[in-house]
Write a protein that holds these residues in place. Structure first.
Motif, PDB file in Angstrom:
ATOM      1  N   SER A  23      42.760  65.121  -0.604  1.00  0.00           N
ATOM      2  CA  SER A  23      41.528  64.435  -0.994  1.00  0.00           C
ATOM      3  C   SER A  23      41.276  64.552  -2.491  1.00  0.00           C
ATOM      4  O   SER A  23      41.009  63.560  -3.179  1.00  0.00           O
ATOM      5  CB  SER A  23      40.343  65.012  -0.205  1.00  0.00           C
ATOM      6  N   ARG A  27      41.738  61.122  -4.841  1.00  0.00           N
ATOM      7  CA  ARG A  27      40.473  60.427  -5.160  1.00  0.00           C
ATOM      8  C   ARG A  27      40.304  60.207  -6.650  1.00  0.00           C
ATOM      9  O   ARG A  27      39.520  59.348  -7.055  1.00  0.00           O
ATOM     10  CB  ARG A  27      39.287  61.167  -4.566  1.00  0.00           C
ATOM     11  N   THR A 275      33.539  59.090  -6.839  1.00  0.00           N
ATOM     12  CA  THR A 275      34.803  58.898  -6.107  1.00  0.00           C
ATOM     13  C   THR A 275      34.641  59.250  -4.631  1.00  0.00           C
ATOM     14  O   THR A 275      33.743  59.969  -4.270  1.00  0.00           O
ATOM     15  CB  THR A 275      35.940  59.774  -6.660  1.00  0.00           C
TER      16      THR A 275
ATOM     17  N   GLN B  13      31.960  57.728  -0.571  1.00  0.00           N
ATOM     18  CA  GLN B  13      32.214  57.910  -2.003  1.00  0.00           C
ATOM     19  C   GLN B  13      30.917  58.387  -2.632  1.00  0.00           C
ATOM     20  O   GLN B  13      29.863  57.767  -2.440  1.00  0.00           O
ATOM     21  CB  GLN B  13      32.679  56.603  -2.637  1.00  0.00           C
TER      22      GLN B  13
END
Lengths: 275, 287
Positions: A23, A27, A275, B13
């Motif tokens: 992750s 990202r 993000t 996000q």
């Protein structure tokens, strides 16, 4: 003596830590990482987790021996590299570090050790750009709390998957991931000079320190409660003192606040912002 | 009567509301294809969780002219929705909120009433405290919504039960913590224990939707789950992976369970009120 159990569920740790790496690397637009391999268990575990998370081809194992480094360290790093099948590069730091070290014949071991740790940081961040990979840290919770690290040296990294595992737990997870036996069995060493071991230098074992730190930090025991639980008063004081004295190594430089909004105080965003 | 309930266990996000909205619409479409009547999303599903100074910049009003809520309200003509967002009131106070949308209208908005501000949590620094706990009517019966820390306290679920809720929609952004030798994180075990208890104690349906993914070093563990009025698990999503969990709830179970176990009928609310007043008026409050 109170029975302190530091056992972790290795399957759960492995799943969470590999997903964390995936992750936090992807990202921000990367898919690769670089890791400095010392031949020790911490960097071996970080490397194995990264290889599992991203695929071995996306992990660059960087070996950075100095002329006084033990040849065993390099051999152990090789064993891991072969087992994981990660690409590797070896960059000797002797030529980088020597001119600075030679300037002062009376240079202390600590100064020299710091120079080597920071030379390795320079190499890793250069490889980070060359390989287009984030630098993965290899410091465990015990050494972060004790400050048994070099500021801007081995602490420098973009992400650290093992920084919330005590040394004892690093060993447990490394065993569960079947890392090469010599790496699992040898005594921990920063390998900054010949014959160095962490536990000699610290003056206590990781097994003892981990149990005490777990009570003090994770379980919020008071120092008196730790002593009542069976820990030696002098040992408790020494460890606490190290933790307090090294707080500076766990922080960004403190900024003198004069404006209404200041980085570090009231300009608050996660790194993962957007993000 | 049957409710086909969809829990959306998703990542977000951080601070990118437009991208999160797209993901909501995608999952709503997937749930619709599976015949869902109600789709529920985790805490702060439209914004991400550790917002800090982003809070004022991601806030929205749940109205038809809001660019984020307009498509969601449109989608709510086909199926009911619960979404997580930052609500901004007319005096510019910001709340962690859940909105229930149905038939193109906002049926209810809940503002989180307990903002954890301890340990790794810092919500009270950035958000205003909600000040009411109300159940509301939907086409599937009376429902109550709570957000994470709200149900770490026993009183909000209890109040919703007394206010008529037969289905609790609990949403979280719960970070996994307390790794030990156990099968699950300590935080996971705690949450599963209390959410199941509410179903048993109140003979109601309890759905808990928790997000997944990472924000900096925090891992959100998922494991979204539904318990029936017997406290039995109906279905559970996996841990730490995105998932759409669609389950059919037999709402007639409420009648059958309460015929056998009349805890609601026998609840002595006047006694509770009397004793609570006495406790609050005495010097002994919270001892």
């Amino acid at each position: 003596m109170l029975n302190v159990d530091l056992t972790i569920n290795c399957d759960l740790a492995r799943r969470v830590l590999t997903s964390f790496i995936r992750s936090e690397v992807t990202r921000v637009g990367f898919r690769r990482v670089v890791i400095g391999l010392s031949g020790g268990i911490d960097s071996a575990l970080s490397c194995a987790l990264a290889a599992e998370a991203l695929g071995p081809e996306n992990v660059l194992a960087v070996c950075m021996p100095y002329r006084e480094s033990s040849s065993e360290s390099l051999e152990h790093a090789r064993l891991l590299i072969e087992q994981l099948g990660v690409p590797t590069i070896t960059i000797e730091i002797t030529d980088m570090a020597e001119p600075l070290i030679r300037r002062d014949p009376a240079m202390s071991k600590v100064r020299k050790g710091n120079i080597l740790a920071r030379a390795r940081m320079i190499v890793l961040y250069d490889q980070s750009e060359a390989f287009q990979g984030l630098v993965v840290g290899t410091g465990n919770k015990t050494e972060i709390l004790l400050g048994y690290t070099t500021l801007w040296g081995d602490m420098a990294a973009a992400i650290n998957p093992i920084g919330d595992l005590y040394k004892t737990q690093v060993r447990q997870l490394a065993r569960a991931m079947n890392l090469p036996r010599p790496i699992l069995e040898k005594p921990p060493s920063a390998d900054l000079w010949i014959g160095q071991t962490d536990e000699d230098e610290l003056g206590f074992t990781y097994a003892e320190a981990d149990k005490l730190l777990y009570l003090l930090v994770d379980q919020r025991y008071s120092p008196e409660e730790c002593i009542a639980a069976g820990f030696d008063r002098g040992f408790v004081e020494r460890v606490l003192n190290r933790v307090r004295r090294n707080q500076f190594k766990r922080m960004m430089p403190i900024i003198a606040k004069v404006s209404n909004r200041t980085v570090g105080y009231d300009f608050l965003y996660l790194r993962d912002w957007g993000t | 009567m049957e409710l086909k309930l969809a829990l959306v266990q998703m990542t977000t996000q951080l601070g990118n509301v437009a991208a999160n909205l797209e993901k909501h619409l995608y999952f709503i479409e997937q749930a619709r294809k599976q015949g869902a009547g109600l789709v529920v999303f985790p805490e702060l599903s439209l914004t991400g969780y550790v917002l800090q100074d982003l809070a004022p910049t991601v806030a929205h009003r749940p109205t038809e002219d809001d660019p984020i809520f307009r498509p969601l309200l449109e989608a709510s003509h086909e199926l009911d929705l619960m979404v997580g967002f930052v609500d901004e009131d007319l005096r510019h106070r910001f709340y962690i909120a859940s909105a229930y949308l149905s038939g193109g209208r906002v049926i209810h908005v809940h503002h989180k009433v307990y903002l954890p501000t301890y340990g790794l949590f810092d919500e009270g620094r950035f958000f205003a405290w909600g000040d009411s706990i109300r159940a509301f009517d939907t086409r599937f019966g009376r429902v109550g919504m709570l957000i994470c820390e709200d149900f770490w306290h026993a009183s909000p679920p209890y109040l919703l039960w007394l206010d008529g809720a037969d289905l609790l929609l609990l949403s979280s952004a719960s970070p996994g913590r307390g790794l030990n030798h156990g099968e699950k994180f300590e935080s996971t075990r705690w949450v599963e224990q209390v959410t199941r208890s509410y179903a048993s104690l109140f003979t109601i349906f309890v759905a808990h939707v928790n997000r997944v993914g990472y924000e900096d070093g925090l891992n959100f563990w998922g494991g979204s789950v539904i318990f029936d009025p017997r406290g039995e698990m109906v279905a559970q999503a996996p841990y730490h992976e995105e998932a759409l969990l669609v389950s059919s709830l037999d709402l007639n179970l409420l009648k059958r369970v309460r015929a056998r176990l009349p805890l609601l009928r026998d609840e002595r609310t006047a006694l509770v009120q009397r004793e609570l007043m006495r406790i609050l008026q005495s010097e002994r409050t919270l001892g």
